[in-house]
Design a protein around this motif. Sequence first.
Motif, short mmCIF file in Angstrom:
data_model
loop_
_atom_site.label_atom_id
_atom_site.label_comp_id
_atom_site.label_asym_id
_atom_site.label_seq_id
_atom_site.Cartn_x
_atom_site.Cartn_y
_atom_site.Cartn_z
N LEU A 269 0.99 -1.49 0.05
CA LEU A 269 -0.37 -0.03 0.27
C LEU A 269 0.92 1.23 0.03
CD1 LEU A 269 -3.05 1.09 0.67
CD2 LEU A 269 -2.51 0.86 3.07
N VAL A 270 0.56 2.40 -0.94
CA VAL A 270 1.61 4.02 -1.01
C VAL A 270 0.21 4.63 -1.30
CG1 VAL A 270 1.98 3.32 -3.27
CG2 VAL A 270 3.36 4.33 -1.95
N GLN A 271 0.87 5.63 -0.64
CA GLN A 271 -0.17 6.99 -1.14
C GLN A 271 0.40 6.99 -2.76
OE1 GLN A 271 1.03 9.83 1.77
NE2 GLN A 271 -0.80 9.07 2.98
N ALA A 272 -0.50 7.77 -2.84
CA ALA A 272 -0.47 8.83 -4.57
C ALA A 272 1.30 9.61 -4.89
CB ALA A 272 -1.39 9.20 -5.44
N GLY A 273 1.57 9.31 -5.70
CA GLY A 273 2.60 10.39 -6.20
C GLY A 273 4.17 8.99 -5.41
N GLY A 274 3.86 7.91 -4.66
CA GLY A 274 5.05 7.62 -4.21
C GLY A 274 5.37 6.26 -4.93
N SER A 275 6.87 5.60 -3.98
CA SER A 275 7.01 4.78 -5.23
C SER A 275 7.08 2.84 -4.48
CB SER A 275 8.84 5.50 -4.84
OG SER A 275 9.09 6.21 -6.24
N LEU A 276 6.79 2.09 -5.54
CA LEU A 276 7.87 0.42 -4.84
C LEU A 276 8.17 -0.26 -6.36
CD1 LEU A 276 3.41 -0.61 -4.13
CD2 LEU A 276 5.50 -0.49 -2.39
N ARG A 277 9.02 -0.66 -5.94
CA ARG A 277 9.33 -1.96 -6.56
C ARG A 277 9.21 -3.33 -6.38
NH1 ARG A 277 16.24 -3.04 -7.27
NH2 ARG A 277 16.16 -4.56 -5.80
N LEU A 278 8.72 -3.51 -7.24
CA LEU A 278 8.41 -5.28 -7.86
C LEU A 278 9.44 -5.94 -8.39
CD1 LEU A 278 5.15 -5.04 -9.73
CD2 LEU A 278 5.76 -4.64 -6.49
N SER A 279 9.97 -7.12 -7.50
CA SER A 279 10.91 -8.09 -7.51
C SER A 279 10.30 -9.50 -7.94
CB SER A 279 11.66 -8.87 -6.65
OG SER A 279 12.07 -7.62 -6.44
N GLY B 100 -0.42 -11.34 -23.05
CA GLY B 100 -0.07 -12.69 -21.66
C GLY B 100 -0.58 -14.28 -22.83
N TYR B 101 -1.26 -14.14 -23.59
CA TYR B 101 -1.37 -15.45 -24.66
C TYR B 101 0.70 -15.70 -25.58
CZ TYR B 101 -2.52 -13.53 -28.38
OH TYR B 101 -2.65 -12.60 -29.73
N ASP B 102 1.05 -15.11 -24.88
CA ASP B 102 2.22 -15.45 -25.87
C ASP B 102 3.63 -16.14 -24.47
OD1 ASP B 102 2.66 -13.06 -28.41
OD2 ASP B 102 2.38 -14.61 -28.02
N TYR B 103 2.89 -15.32 -24.01
CA TYR B 103 4.04 -16.16 -21.91
C TYR B 103 3.62 -17.61 -21.57
CZ TYR B 103 6.10 -11.55 -21.85
OH TYR B 103 6.36 -10.08 -22.74
N ASP B 104 4.59 -17.80 -21.22
CA ASP B 104 4.37 -20.37 -20.95
C ASP B 104 4.56 -20.17 -19.28
OD1 ASP B 104 6.99 -19.29 -23.54
OD2 ASP B 104 5.05 -20.72 -23.81
N TYR B 105 5.10 -18.81 -18.54
CA TYR B 105 5.13 -19.01 -17.09
C TYR B 105 4.34 -17.66 -16.66
CZ TYR B 105 7.72 -23.08 -19.06
OH TYR B 105 8.85 -24.31 -19.23
N TRP B 106 3.57 -18.08 -15.32
CA TRP B 106 3.63 -16.55 -14.97
C TRP B 106 3.27 -17.27 -12.94
CZ3 TRP B 106 0.72 -12.52 -16.69
CH2 TRP B 106 0.23 -13.05 -18.38
N GLY B 107 4.14 -16.01 -12.70
CA GLY B 107 3.68 -16.08 -11.07
C GLY B 107 2.35 -15.70 -10.53
N GLN B 108 2.10 -15.40 -9.10
CA GLN B 108 1.18 -16.17 -8.27
C GLN B 108 0.25 -14.30 -8.42
OE1 GLN B 108 3.75 -15.88 -6.88
NE2 GLN B 108 3.54 -14.29 -5.32
N GLY B 109 1.63 -12.94 -8.90
CA GLY B 109 1.12 -12.01 -8.46
C GLY B 109 1.19 -11.54 -6.77
N THR B 110 1.18 -9.68 -6.98
CA THR B 110 1.97 -9.25 -5.95
C THR B 110 0.44 -8.16 -6.03
OG1 THR B 110 2.86 -8.49 -4.31
CG2 THR B 110 3.29 -7.93 -6.76
N GLN B 111 -0.31 -7.91 -4.77
CA GLN B 111 -1.21 -6.78 -4.58
C GLN B 111 -0.55 -5.55 -4.26
OE1 GLN B 111 -4.77 -7.08 -5.35
NE2 GLN B 111 -4.19 -4.87 -5.25
N VAL B 112 -0.62 -4.32 -5.19
CA VAL B 112 -0.52 -3.23 -5.62
C VAL B 112 -1.35 -2.10 -5.23
CG1 VAL B 112 0.85 -1.02 -6.69
CG2 VAL B 112 1.87 -3.19 -6.78
N THR B 113 -1.37 -1.70 -3.97
CA THR B 113 -2.58 -0.59 -4.18
C THR B 113 -1.95 0.74 -3.84
OG1 THR B 113 -3.64 -2.17 -2.97
CG2 THR B 113 -4.99 0.51 -2.67
N VAL B 114 -2.47 1.93 -4.26
CA VAL B 114 -2.31 3.58 -4.58
C VAL B 114 -3.44 3.81 -3.55
CG1 VAL B 114 -1.08 4.98 -5.86
CG2 VAL B 114 -0.61 2.51 -6.02
#
Length: 124
Positions: free
Chosen positions: A11-21, A108-122
């Motif tokens: 969870l981050v406020q508008a204007g903030g930053s996150l780095r996904l890995s 998306g259909y061109d990709y072979d493997y997917w992660g489970q996802g991570t939630q980003v809330t702004v």
Amino acid sequence: QVQLVESGGGLVQAGGSLRLSCAASGRTFSNYAMGWFRQAPGKEREFVSAISWSSGNTRYADSVKGRFTISRDNAKNTVYLQMNGLKPDDTAVYYCAARRGSYYATMGYDYDYWGQGTQVTVSS
């Protein structure tokens, strides 16, 4: 098989930053192009960004261009998505995906493997 695990959402406020890995295990990571997609509640999954296996080519959705940066470290089997200037419209579950071969794709259909996802809330 390639296993992908995303992290870094939150969870981050508008204007903030996150780095996904996105950490990959299994097959040789450098043989895969990587992409980030997102899906907001009630909306279809959409392309965010992608990077070729060599990091020489990147692509961004117009909605994130200039704010997000994709990168990868093949030695660490990890792809990153640096997100700056976040907006409430960026709220979604973010998924990383792997595609066999050198070049990225935006569908998306061109990709072979997917992660489970991570939630980003702004928040506004």
